[in-house]
Design a protein around this motif. Sequence first.
Motif, short mmCIF file in Angstrom:
data_model
loop_
_atom_site.label_atom_id
_atom_site.label_comp_id
_atom_site.label_asym_id
_atom_site.label_seq_id
_atom_site.Cartn_x
_atom_site.Cartn_y
_atom_site.Cartn_z
N ARG A 1 0.80 -1.22 0.00
CA ARG A 1 0.00 0.00 0.00
C ARG A 1 0.84 1.27 0.00
O ARG A 1 0.34 2.34 -0.31
N ARG B 1 -6.76 4.39 3.36
CA ARG B 1 -7.93 3.53 3.29
C ARG B 1 -7.69 2.25 4.10
O ARG B 1 -8.59 1.72 4.72
N SER C 1 -16.51 -4.42 -1.80
CA SER C 1 -15.66 -4.44 -0.61
C SER C 1 -14.58 -5.50 -0.76
O SER C 1 -14.76 -6.51 -1.41
N GLU C 2 -13.49 -5.18 -0.11
CA GLU C 2 -12.35 -6.10 -0.08
C GLU C 2 -12.79 -7.40 0.59
O GLU C 2 -13.51 -7.38 1.57
N GLY D 1 -6.96 -4.20 -2.54
CA GLY D 1 -7.46 -2.84 -2.63
C GLY D 1 -7.66 -2.36 -4.05
O GLY D 1 -8.14 -1.26 -4.28
N GLN D 2 -7.29 -3.18 -5.03
CA GLN D 2 -7.42 -2.72 -6.41
C GLN D 2 -8.26 -3.64 -7.28
O GLN D 2 -9.31 -3.27 -7.75
N TYR D 3 -7.78 -4.84 -7.49
CA TYR D 3 -8.51 -5.70 -8.42
C TYR D 3 -8.16 -7.17 -8.21
O TYR D 3 -7.17 -7.52 -7.56
N ARG E 1 -13.04 -5.06 -10.04
CA ARG E 1 -12.41 -3.83 -9.54
C ARG E 1 -13.01 -3.48 -8.19
O ARG E 1 -14.23 -3.39 -8.05
N ILE E 2 -12.16 -3.26 -7.22
CA ILE E 2 -12.63 -2.95 -5.88
C ILE E 2 -12.87 -1.45 -5.77
O ILE E 2 -11.94 -0.66 -5.82
N ILE E 3 -14.13 -1.08 -5.70
CA ILE E 3 -14.50 0.33 -5.58
C ILE E 3 -15.47 0.44 -4.42
O ILE E 3 -16.59 -0.05 -4.49
N THR E 4 -15.03 1.06 -3.33
CA THR E 4 -15.87 1.05 -2.13
C THR E 4 -16.88 2.20 -2.15
O THR E 4 -17.94 2.08 -1.55
#
Lengths: 325, 276, 536
Positions: A98, A278, C46-47, C209-211, C234-237
């Motif tokens: 991260r 995040r 969500s992750e 956190g991304q994909y 795609r992870i988009i919260t």
Amino acid sequence: MRLLTLAGRRLLAALPALLIILAGLFLLLQLAPGDTVDALVAQVGGGDPTMIEELRRHYALDQSTSARLADYLWRLVHLDLGHSAIYGKPVIDVIVERLPATLLLMGSALSFAFAAGMVLGILAARRVNRWPDTLISTLGLVFYATPSFWFGLMGMFFFAVYLGWLPAGGFGTIGGGLQGWALFVDTLRHLVLPTLTLALIFLAIYLRIMRASMLEVSTLDFVRTARAKGLAEGAVVVRHVLRNALLPMVTLIGLQAGTMLGGSVVVESVFALPGLGRLAYESVMQRDLNTLLGVVFVSALLVIFINFVVDLLYAKLDPRISGEH
Amino acid sequence: MQFIRDYLRNPAAAIGLLLLAAVLALAATAGLLFPDDPLGLAGRPLQWPFANAAFWLGTDHSGRDIAAQIFHGARVSLVIGFVATLIAILIGIVVGALSGYYGGVVDDVLMRITEAFQILPNFLLLLVLVAVFGSELNTIIVAIGVVSWPPAARLTRAEFLSLRNREFVQAGRTLGLGDLRLIFGEILPNALPPVVVYASVIMAVAILLESALAFLNLSDPNVPSWGNLIGGGRSVLRDQWYVSAIPGVAILLTVLAVSLVGQGLNDALNPRLRNR
Amino acid sequence: MKLTRRELLLSSGALAASAFFPPFAHARAEAGAPRKGGVLNVHLASEQRILNPSLRASTGVYIVTSKIIESLVDLDADGKIVAQLATAWESSKDGKTITFKLREGVKWHDGKPFTAADVQYNALELWKKHLNFSTGLQQNLEAVDTPDAHTAVFRYSRPIPLDLLLRALADLGYVVPRHVFEGTNVLENPANTAPIGTGPYRFVQYERGQYIIAERNPDYWRKDQPYLDRIVWRIITDRSAATAALETGQVQLSAYSQLALADLDRLSKNPDFEVTAKGLEANQFNNTLEFNFRRKEIADIRVRRAIAHAINIPFFIENFLYGQGRPGTGPIPSTSTAFYPKDAKVAYPFDKARAEALLDEAGYRRGAGGVRFTLKLVPIQNGEDVPLFATFIQQSLAAVGIRVEITNFDYAASLAAVYKEHNFDIATGWHQYRGDPAVSTTVWLHSGSPAGSPWTNQYGWKSEKVDTLIEDAASEIDPAKRRELYAEVVREIDEQFPIWFAIERDFYSVVSKKVHNGHNTARWPSSSWHDTWLTA
């Protein structure tokens, strides 16, 4: 060599603070209602008693707080940040994944805010109380007062959805296999909106501080003397005013390393960036102590480092401050 | 008198004062103009401003009167801003002054504590505090104050560091003035301007922090705060943008007012700028 | 009991037909022939901690892993059971022995063959011990015999309805490779985040956190499938950001109602997208209101009924939810054709005068400021509609003299407050119905769940009658009798009203019209997408 010793001493001096923070946060979060198993069960939409009990054992939540704290600190001594409950792998790996996004975002936002703030601040101070000053100052105040998530979302709709100029989020085109220049441009395009969003409030602050300290310094005796000596205005600004006016600016950088990380919580969640902010937010929400403390630990080192650099700069800029301070 | 004249000579500062007075007026007349519960269901949700004479700023996603919330919200935002700032500044000035004046061990200890607070990103600490202690309004105000003081302390300390060796302090010292007298009587007034400017910054940040909490759905839902309105309007941002834009403008103007007044005060307080 | 292939009869004709023909590949006519290639980008809200559906049952896990790992059975467009890794099944007369025939010639992504030993291991070690909802379902599973490499015989100590088991196995019957998990700490197995399965897509990469990326499995057992080259989640919260990603073409699908209601409403008018509840019928949810009987006002049935009478559900649906929802009629939603009682109705419709009268009758008259008493409401955060409903409850109850203070917690804290510490007077959240009341609905009503089990009966209410009905229904193998038992449960819940299933809701997907063969099963976002294709 002297620098290294100094840095080492700094780090040593910061150790108690670090320890207090980590232990304090650990204990503070024990008071929070719900633990990481509750959070996990919340995420999967339910679970039965057997599974929940099994998980509590798995995350060592059936042990006493003091035992877990002691265990945590003991592992920390060995520089072991533990296992992340959310990600199921060592915390240090998660953080290393991260870190780039956050460093890039913070670095670009900070540089942009600092540079633009400085330039605008100087412009405003040189034309104090005239229209460029009024314009710049007002703009700064408006920037300052805009909630960043609101600006971010609006920017995203305008530039990504309506105009289609910039990507709506993420940290790079997925599976693009880009390299070299193309990768750079791609990353840059993804960073424009988040950087602006995060930098906005800091830009406003730098602008105001720069303007104020420029005005402050330019009335001081030594500047008047310089002017009286017949030095060109530009030279006065650069050599005397700027150098002294930079003092509070530099202080602010040190102050805001932490704040910026906090601000990136919101920005990273709006733009779906995989950064530390995040991660920290998620670990609070998911009660993932190891990850949260790990993020805090790493960002602490970062802040300590930045402040160390700031202090060095400070000593260089202000001859009145001697040695240790 | 001279001070007030100085202050008012600056048009920006005068505008700031006017704006602040307007916000205070909103807060003062809220109960009079909107005696009903501003969180009560007033009508059909998401009516546009001016579409219905009864709701001249429209209704939000929960069918609440936006105008009523703006008026009542002025109270909440001002309370959040003032109280949190007061807490932060008080802690900050005391810590910064002691630290900068005495130096040595005192400085070390206090700065370690300050550092501890700064090491933790303030918003993160705020999240933890809210997660632990809940999101009741008083809790949020105290939490915001508690996370906001380090910059004020650092700023005060920096000023003290550069001022404590100045001639006028040394003169005071030779005259035999006590530490307290020196700190609060001599140095503090000179160290204050940047802190005053920064007080407006803290106040603004306090209001913005609350709105960021509301964005994450972690603010107190039982008070009509502007932050809650923005946070709630977030889901209808695309089509009914006015729901978050109206409180957004309210926040913007309030923060603007606070900042202008802060800056005006600074300019008027600063004797070296008096002749410009 | 040994079965020959000939003796292995199927329990119903409909099942037989769907079991022996390719289940749904050509169920619906689609424009043009399937095109090979393309990348499908999917919104993931969500992750996920782990990507193992035999350890974690949740839509967030399924939407990714069901393409990589397959379950024994799936559902077709009408919600009927169809074969996947199991090709046929049969229950013994006493309902205690269920025999599955398994598909032959199926290979794991690492090349090893899929056999009954895998199923045996999953059932006993994962489904029975770890998998949420499943540990209850499989608690009476005693052994799984493997008479040959492609037969698995489940032995239960109590009868289990075949329909219940099969319906549950669509979600709770995912099979991961035994040779990867056996002898390891299953909760920390690396394959939990780099899944290995038998599915049409192979796992490639999970960038936190991304994909997440999966690619076509060239050795898939359905020849010439799948069609897509890749799937990228795609992870988009952030909800608004997810909508923007759809509109800019970064993703083509967002499933399970993960977008803002207002955006759903707008996207439904966008010609490039389809907003649909079809293909998600297997799961329904309710907005609920849970009562805490430890509070003396709430323990009075008149107060609970008054609260329901005070809240105008049709108004809320129409004006707050953009019309998405129906007034709830009890724990079983109207879409559950197999179990919905014919006489189900809205038990306590909006009637403000009746609410006031009931409260007066209960002895809670309006006091100072018109307030009768104050209640603490805990919203159990889940989507944007929960805070919205909480606000509406607050507004509605204020109108009948009940002051409501909303206590905002984050998700974990709200669960702990309600289900562990019982620190609430009323609470509102979601109840999810997963095709059969025994999967995740009856735990809301049956007494005896220990404190700390979320979404179970923690109201301080207990009914011997309801407990008995639920226990009987769980082992009743006659479908008609089972249905009647559940109808009785619904009537009893209406009467005693320990919890209000206030609004019945569908899940929604937003999908680009470029996606074909989409939403052609009753749980499509959780199906394998082996026949899904994209226009260029």
